[in-house]
Design a protein around this motif. Sequence first.
Motif: not given
Length: 144
Positions: A139-143
């Motif tokens: 999720q952090r990488e997608e943000k």
Amino acid sequence: MELDDSEKTAWIFKSGWKGLCPRCGEGKMFKSWLKVSDRCEVCGLDYRFASPDDGPAFFSLTFVAFPLLFFIVWLQVSLELPLIVLLAIAIPLMGIGCVLPLRPIKGWLVASQFVNKAQEAGTEKLWRDMHAREDEVKQREEKD
């Protein structure tokens, strides 16, 4: 969907042999020769539960390599083949014989784990925490 034991066994072998999702029977279990997909594209089953590890190699060696080895020894003893001819027969036979069943065996193991809800004793919380961390990182990488 609750299956009796004979239906479970038939379903495990069918979905494992064909490489189909063990939940819906329609999606593909593999994204390459031996790489299990992340999710089923039809029903969304998360394949992170699957950990066949060295099982496919073990079963391939046990049920294929040992009988082939006895066959090759029998060939040598009965026909007294020259070493080069024996190696020309034995190496491809053993290689192909051990590699070809890996995918169906891995599919069978993954399907068996899903249908039987297999999990090592005491690891449910560990797996849940590990997957939660993986999901957080994604999720952090997608943000970003």
